[in-house]
Design an enzyme around this catalytic site. Structure first.
Site, PDB file in Angstrom:
ATOM      1  N   CYS A   1     -83.991  24.026  54.922  1.00  0.00           N
ATOM      2  CA  CYS A   1     -83.328  23.739  53.651  1.00  0.00           C
ATOM      3  C   CYS A   1     -82.721  24.989  53.034  1.00  0.00           C
ATOM      4  O   CYS A   1     -81.846  24.906  52.175  1.00  0.00           O
ATOM      5  CB  CYS A   1     -84.310  23.094  52.671  1.00  0.00           C
TER       6      CYS A   1
ATOM      7  N   GLY B   1     -73.192  13.117  51.136  1.00  0.00           N
ATOM      8  CA  GLY B   1     -73.154  13.922  52.342  1.00  0.00           C
ATOM      9  C   GLY B   1     -74.196  15.021  52.334  1.00  0.00           C
ATOM     10  O   GLY B   1     -75.081  15.064  51.470  1.00  0.00           O
ATOM     11  N   HIS B   2     -74.076  15.902  53.298  1.00  0.00           N
ATOM     12  CA  HIS B   2     -75.025  17.004  53.436  1.00  0.00           C
ATOM     13  C   HIS B   2     -74.259  18.233  53.897  1.00  0.00           C
ATOM     14  O   HIS B   2     -73.376  18.152  54.758  1.00  0.00           O
ATOM     15  CB  HIS B   2     -76.112  16.660  54.462  1.00  0.00           C
TER      16      HIS B   2
ATOM     17  N   ASP C   1     -61.148   3.177  70.655  1.00  0.00           N
ATOM     18  CA  ASP C   1     -60.343   4.379  70.436  1.00  0.00           C
ATOM     19  C   ASP C   1     -60.565   5.329  71.603  1.00  0.00           C
ATOM     20  O   ASP C   1     -61.654   5.412  72.171  1.00  0.00           O
ATOM     21  CB  ASP C   1     -60.675   5.048  69.101  1.00  0.00           C
TER      22      ASP C   1
ATOM     23  N   ASP D   1     -63.452   4.604  65.027  1.00  0.00           N
ATOM     24  CA  ASP D   1     -64.428   3.667  65.599  1.00  0.00           C
ATOM     25  C   ASP D   1     -64.487   2.375  64.800  1.00  0.00           C
ATOM     26  O   ASP D   1     -64.644   1.280  65.359  1.00  0.00           O
ATOM     27  CB  ASP D   1     -65.820   4.316  65.624  1.00  0.00           C
TER      28      ASP D   1
ATOM     29  N   ASP E   1     -78.750  10.141  42.645  1.00  0.00           N
ATOM     30  CA  ASP E   1     -79.741   9.614  43.586  1.00  0.00           C
ATOM     31  C   ASP E   1     -79.604  10.264  44.961  1.00  0.00           C
ATOM     32  O   ASP E   1     -78.566  10.833  45.309  1.00  0.00           O
ATOM     33  CB  ASP E   1     -79.580   8.100  43.698  1.00  0.00           C
ATOM     34  N   ASP E   2     -80.658  10.119  45.758  1.00  0.00           N
ATOM     35  CA  ASP E   2     -80.728  10.797  47.048  1.00  0.00           C
ATOM     36  C   ASP E   2     -80.042  10.045  48.176  1.00  0.00           C
ATOM     37  O   ASP E   2     -79.930  10.559  49.285  1.00  0.00           O
ATOM     38  CB  ASP E   2     -82.197  11.035  47.433  1.00  0.00           C
TER      39      ASP E   2
ATOM     40  N   LYS F   1     -78.866  25.315  53.159  1.00  0.00           N
ATOM     41  CA  LYS F   1     -77.985  24.426  52.414  1.00  0.00           C
ATOM     42  C   LYS F   1     -77.052  25.221  51.504  1.00  0.00           C
ATOM     43  O   LYS F   1     -77.370  26.325  51.066  1.00  0.00           O
ATOM     44  CB  LYS F   1     -78.810  23.444  51.571  1.00  0.00           C
TER      45      LYS F   1
ATOM     46  N   ASP G   1     -69.503  10.672  63.762  1.00  0.00           N
ATOM     47  CA  ASP G   1     -68.796  11.621  64.623  1.00  0.00           C
ATOM     48  C   ASP G   1     -68.702  12.959  63.912  1.00  0.00           C
ATOM     49  O   ASP G   1     -68.385  13.006  62.719  1.00  0.00           O
ATOM     50  CB  ASP G   1     -67.373  11.134  64.940  1.00  0.00           C
TER      51      ASP G   1
END
Length: 756
Positions: A421, A544-545, A632, A494, A453-454, A424, A471
């Site tokens: 972590c 996202g992350h 694709d 996709d 929220d998570d 990040k 992807d």
């Protein structure tokens, strides 16, 4: 308090990681003669903590000294241009293909035509100039200015084609009797010599003599040569205005023309002055003898776009060439917080002026020489200079511990990069990036990017199914904004291939180590690129992350929705269906060549344009025309993905090799033996393919196994719908092709694919 030994260890650790921790962004606007020298300098000797970004509207930089020879036919396009892509690669520079519109000097942001603003700490401008057109009514509408060179060369090619086809005499007029105008006229005359049915040539100028900045001996030589070649010269004639087929002079004289070249005094772009940079009375950026802007010391300018009051010099490529090394040195010094060095350009300089054929005149102050040997000398000098920037040396990684501590900020940079972590992106940095983004809103995304929220929460309409795909990959281009667009297209395809609607997406981003401002800038650029594609297909960015690492990595987890009955899958094709492909293939080999600095800029740009084309509408059109199966085309290559479809359908297929669309340059890359690293794995699919020896030996055959990034859609379309489907697709996807037919497995002889 740290000991001196601890500080030395800390500094050594920072230096060893200099390639990944960026604290200074140097942006170069324009790929002119000075900037290519800066790129080469930083490639040969990288500076810890400093990253270069080149913004250019053209990716092939013409060398002014060779342009007359290019027009005359003595040089090819490649010989007379520097491909900026390999040079930027060599320098470790980001390359942004765009045109600058304005600079926010206070915020240090560059506003371009087709991308989000670009941050800089240090800026350098080397964009060149164009002939001044606005003081003569009609000149802009009816003449062909010699710059920008790319546009000039397109029109020059059209002129040659016109003369070949029509075989009619042309009245060719050049306005401007300096070296540029005289060389251009003589080069054009030489180039058209074999198809010239009686052209006339006229040079018009308001000056008292041709070549007014050169010695009388040079002027006399060219007066004699022009007379011998039948070129009329009208001096002390000011152009009043221009109509579609005539140059009207102040005294009322009218000179007819079919082609009008404009090679007059240089004119600067308007955006430097409009941005607030101090300019001289003619609009050129005012610089001091350290090549800095007189008003903004963190901005440099060189070449034709700049003017130094202390050392006034005529606009000539020779000065931009000479300014390159001192510019590179002063950029290093300003990044290091060191005193800059003054630069004094030479007062007397050598000019080598060609006469169209392989003959030239050397002009140096009051002295001159002429002859074929002068041309050979000029040719040798020009080719030697170009070779510096066309052939990059094989460089070993330098011993960075020997590099001086040039960037003070490095001493405050983190020594070790955390994992877990701790890797990040900081919350404040992330919050600022999110505030800059403008994702679309959807009612079926209940909890998303704006919520604390998570996890994201979505709903689906009754009777629909959810589609989940993911992807992501390492960046293969140096522009994070364009990379974000391509990565988003790749991930979204996709969903589109299944006939589904993209509802929401979660982003996954790793951005290179750097200070907080740099990390924020990189994250914003890649996210803005992705968001452009998400918004275009009404897909909400729901979260996202992010992490920091050694290189840019980006991708999306996409959630789509579709009615169960309308879902397209890889299986379901029937014998008789036609195989339709919407995009050309070849991205794998082209970017493998690009990494080796062996791809032409035009090849890479063509591939990028293809990858930026979303499959959103392709999926809709194919679904509307009854596609029986769709996928694709990505990493497994065309045949790999086709085999997957045929296995699921229990069918075979006949593929016509000559009907497969291929990106420009892909065959050239393969001829050099350059293939993607995934190509060998894809070739294992040959056991499911049958082809005659004559087909396998074709140069095009390996392209079937080339892995694609953001490739097109491949679908089986019922024969009854094929014409209308292809017509609809080609309005958006011009490379759409019918590449084969689905056949019964018994006919295929047990092989999935037969290539003919």
């Amino acid at each position: 308090m740290k000991s001196s030994a601890d500080r030395r260890i800390e500094q050594k650790n920072i230096l060893e990681d200099h390639h990944s921790h960026i604290v200074k962004d140097v942006v170069l606007i324009g790929g002119g003669h000075s900037h290519v020298a800066v790129l080469k300098s930083f490639g040969m000797n990288p500076m810890p903590g400093v990253r270069l970004t080149l913004i250019g509207k053209d990716l092939n930089t013409p060398y002014s000294g060779m342009l007359p020879g290019l027009i005359a036919g003595h040089y090819t396009f490649e010989e007379a241009h520097i491909n900026l892509r390999p040079l930027a690669h060599f320098a470790g520079a980001q390359l942004y293909h765009d045109a600058v519109r304005k600079i926010d000097l206070e915020a240090r942001k560059i506003h371009c035509a087709n991308r989000p603003p670009v941050h800089f700490d240090v800026l350098s401008i080397n964009t060149g100039s164009t002939p001044f057109l606005d003081d003569v009514p009609g000149a802009r509408e009816h003449s062909i200015p010699v710059k920008p060179i790319e546009q000039f060369l397109e029109k020059w090619e059209a002129i040659q084609q016109r003369q070949r086809q029509e075989k009619k005499p042309l009245h060719i007029v050049t306005v401007g009797a300096g070296a540029g105008g005289v060389e251009l006229t003589m080069a054009v005359q030489f180039a058209l010599r074999d198809i010239d049915p009686g052209n006339s040539y006229t040079v018009v100028s308001q000056t008292e003599t041709i070549l007014p900045t050169h010695a009388k001996s040079v002027q006399q030589t060219y007066n004699q040569i022009l007379a011998e070649r039948g070129v009329s010269v009208a001096l002390q004639k000011r152009v009043s205005h221009v109509v579609h087929d005539q140059v009207i002079l102040d005294d009322g004289e009218k000179i007819p023309f079919d082609v009008l070249f404009w090679v007059t005094n240089a004119s600067p772009p308007s955006w430097p002055k409009n941005s607030g940079l101090l300019t001289n009375k003619t609009g050129f950026i005012a610089i001091n003898d350290r090549l800095q802007s007189e008003s903004h010391p963190y901005v440099f300018a060189t070449g034709d776009v700049a003017s130094c009051e202390k050392y006034p010099r005529p606009k000539s490529g020779v000065f931009a060439v000479r300014q390159g090394p001192p510019l590179a040195e002063n950029i290093r010094r300003i990044c290091a917080g060191e005193k800059l060095k003054p630069f004094r350009p030479q007062r007397i300089f050598l000019s080598l002026i060609s006469t169209g054929d392989q003959f030239a005149v050397a002009s140096y102050g009051p002295f001159s020489l002429k002859g074929e040997k002068i041309w050979k000398w000029k040719d040798w000098i020009d080719r030697r200079w170009m070779e510096r920037y066309q052939k990059m040396p094989e460089m070993a990684v330098p011993e960075v511990a020997k590099e001086r501590l040039t960037v003070p900020e490095l001493l405050q940079a983190p020594v070790m990069h955390c994992g877990g972590c701790g890797s990040k992106v900081g919350s404040t940095t992330l919050s600022r990036v999110i505030k800059k983004l403008d994702p679309i809103k959807r009612e079926d995304v209940l909890i998303g990017l704006d919520d604390p929220d998570d996890a994201a929460v979505t709903t689906m309409p009754y009777g629909c199914v959810g589609i989940h795909t993911i992807d992501f990959f390492r960046s293969f281009i140096s522009d994070p904004y364009v990379f974000g667009q391509i990565a988003a297209n790749h991930a979204l395809s996709d969903v589109f291939a299944m006939g589904a609607e993209a509802q929401s997406a979660l982003a996954m981003a790793t951005v290179p180590y750097g200070d907080e401002e740099n990390v924020e800038e990189q994250l914003f650029q890649v996210m803005a690129g992705a968001l452009k594609m998400l918004n275009a297909c009404n897909c909400a960015l729901a979260g996202g992350h992010t992490t920091v690492g050694h290189e840019m990595v980006f991708g999306l987890s996409v959630h789509g929705i579709a009615e169960r009955s309308k879902l397209m899958q890889k299986g379901g094709m029937n014998p008789g269906d036609k195989l339709v492909l919407t995009k050309a293939v070849g991205t794998g080999t082209i970017f493998a060549a690009d990494m080796r600095n062996e791809a032409k800029a035009a090849w890479a740009e063509s591939a990028i344009d293809s990858m930026l084309l979303s499959n959103f509408q392709a999926g809709q059109i194919m679904h509307q025309h009854g596609a029986t199966a769709c996928t694709d085309v990505t990493g497994f290559g065309l045949l790999g993905h086709l085999v997957e479809m045929l296995k699921a359908s229990g069918s075979g297929a006949e593929v016509e090799l000559d009907k497969v669309p291929v990106l420009h340059g892909a065959f050239k890359c393969m001829e050099k033996g350059i293939f993607s690293s995934l190509q060998p794995d894809n070739l294992r699919l040959r056991r499911g393919v049958t082809a005659s020896n004559s087909v396998v030996e074709k140069a095009a055959y390996p392209i079937l196994f080339d892995p694609q990034t953001s490739g097109g859609l491949l679908a089986g379309i019922p024969k009854r719908n094929i014409d209308s489907c292809v017509a609809a697709l080609r309005e958006i996807y011009p490379k759409t092709s019918i590449i084969g037919t689905v056949i019964d497995t018994e006919i295929s002889g047990g092989k999935y694919v037969t290539v003919v």
